[in-house]
Design an enzyme around this catalytic site. Structure first.
Site, PDB file in Angstrom:
ATOM      1  N   PHE A   8       0.829  -1.197   0.000  1.00  0.00           N
ATOM      2  CA  PHE A   8       0.000   0.000   0.000  1.00  0.00           C
ATOM      3  C   PHE A   8       0.869   1.256   0.000  1.00  0.00           C
ATOM      4  CE2 PHE A   8      -3.088  -3.049   1.464  1.00  0.00           C
ATOM      5  CZ  PHE A   8      -4.327  -2.534   1.098  1.00  0.00           C
ATOM      6  N   ASP A   9       0.541   2.180  -0.885  1.00  0.00           N
ATOM      7  CA  ASP A   9       1.081   3.526  -0.789  1.00  0.00           C
ATOM      8  C   ASP A   9       0.507   4.154   0.486  1.00  0.00           C
ATOM      9  OD1 ASP A   9       2.226   6.041  -1.657  1.00  0.00           O
ATOM     10  OD2 ASP A   9       0.213   6.620  -2.292  1.00  0.00           O
ATOM     11  N   LEU A  10       1.118   5.237   0.955  1.00  0.00           N
ATOM     12  CA  LEU A  10       0.644   5.882   2.185  1.00  0.00           C
ATOM     13  C   LEU A  10      -0.194   7.134   1.878  1.00  0.00           C
ATOM     14  CD1 LEU A  10       0.613   6.049   5.285  1.00  0.00           C
ATOM     15  CD2 LEU A  10       2.850   7.186   5.166  1.00  0.00           C
ATOM     16  N   ASP A  11       0.459   8.188   1.377  1.00  0.00           N
ATOM     17  CA  ASP A  11      -0.228   9.455   1.114  1.00  0.00           C
ATOM     18  C   ASP A  11      -1.215   9.305  -0.043  1.00  0.00           C
ATOM     19  OD1 ASP A  11       1.336  10.871   3.046  1.00  0.00           O
ATOM     20  OD2 ASP A  11       2.984  10.931   1.618  1.00  0.00           O
ATOM     21  N   ILE A 163      -0.927  -0.957  -4.498  1.00  0.00           N
ATOM     22  CA  ILE A 163      -2.155  -0.167  -4.440  1.00  0.00           C
ATOM     23  C   ILE A 163      -1.767   1.283  -4.162  1.00  0.00           C
ATOM     24  CG2 ILE A 163      -4.344   0.207  -3.235  1.00  0.00           C
ATOM     25  CD1 ILE A 163      -2.925  -3.111  -2.646  1.00  0.00           C
TER      26      ILE A 163
END
Length: 214
Positions: A8-11, A163
């Site tokens: 997963f990406d964060l921002d 993602i």
């Protein structure tokens, strides 16, 4: 469900960090006597590596490094807390974790800052590792970050998904031949994600869960 692994990406994917990021960019520009653009322009800084965004403004490497230092100066005290969790995404993460999937965060954010943020998320313990940019910028782009995640977790790209909400997430995944999903609640938008070659584009966390469940 198969035991796929999800990065997963964060921002823009787990958290809406627009306030923290844009305020820190504005802080750095003001401290260096640069005009601060409007909010729409500042939001474009969310996703790319900091040095990538500061370089066209300042040109020489020394001033770019100073801008990065100033950004982090404010982020370390205030910016890391200036975010909101997207509604529904925590339940998706927790559901995947409960089903036995391995999860990691892969972000262009400075890794120490990313770790601090994820550790404070209600679902942060679901992630096996947080892979972020090195402070010196030697590892800061998504292909490099994904490569680091694959190495640390001893994974093959075919087992993994990326993602994220920006073209960098999709391009990074495609660089490694990984499956990927673009999300529309972040900062990229459908046109950007489709142009980058997203394998799927979803509008809600429920849609994301359905795609990942296959």
């Amino acid at each position: 469900m198969s035991r796929d692994v999800f990065f997963f990406d964060l921002d823009g994917t787990l958290i809406d960090s627009a306030v923290g990021i844009t305020r820190c960019v504005a802080y750095a520009l003001e401290k260096m006597d640069q005009p601060v653009p409007g909010d729409a322009e500042l939001r474009k800084w969310i996703g790319p590596a900091l040095r990538t965004s500061f370089s066209p403004v300042f040109g020489d490497a020394e001033r770019v490094e100073r801008a990065v230092e100033l950004y982090r100066e404010r982020f370390d005290v205030l910016g890391w807390e200036e975010h909101a969790i997207y509604a529904g995404i925590g339940e998706v993460v927790q559901g995947l974790h409960a089903a036995g999937h391995r999860l990691a965060v892969v972000t262009a954010k400075n890794e120490p800052h990313a770790r601090r943020i994820v550790e404070h998320l209600p679902f942060g313990s679901c992630f096996e590792d947080i892979i972020g940019a090195t402070p010196d910028g030697s590892r800061s782009h998504k292909p490099e970050l994904i490569a680091e995640a694959l190495q640390r977790l001893q994974l093959q790209p075919a087992a993994c998904w990326m993602i994220g909400d920006r073209r960098m997430d999709i391009e990074g995944a495609r660089h490694h031949g990984m499956r990927n999903v673009g999300v529309l609640w972040g900062f990229g938008g459908r046109e950007e994600l489709q142009a980058a070659g997203a394998g799927a584009v979803v509008a809600t966390p429920d849609e994301l869960a359905a795609v990942l469940r296959g």
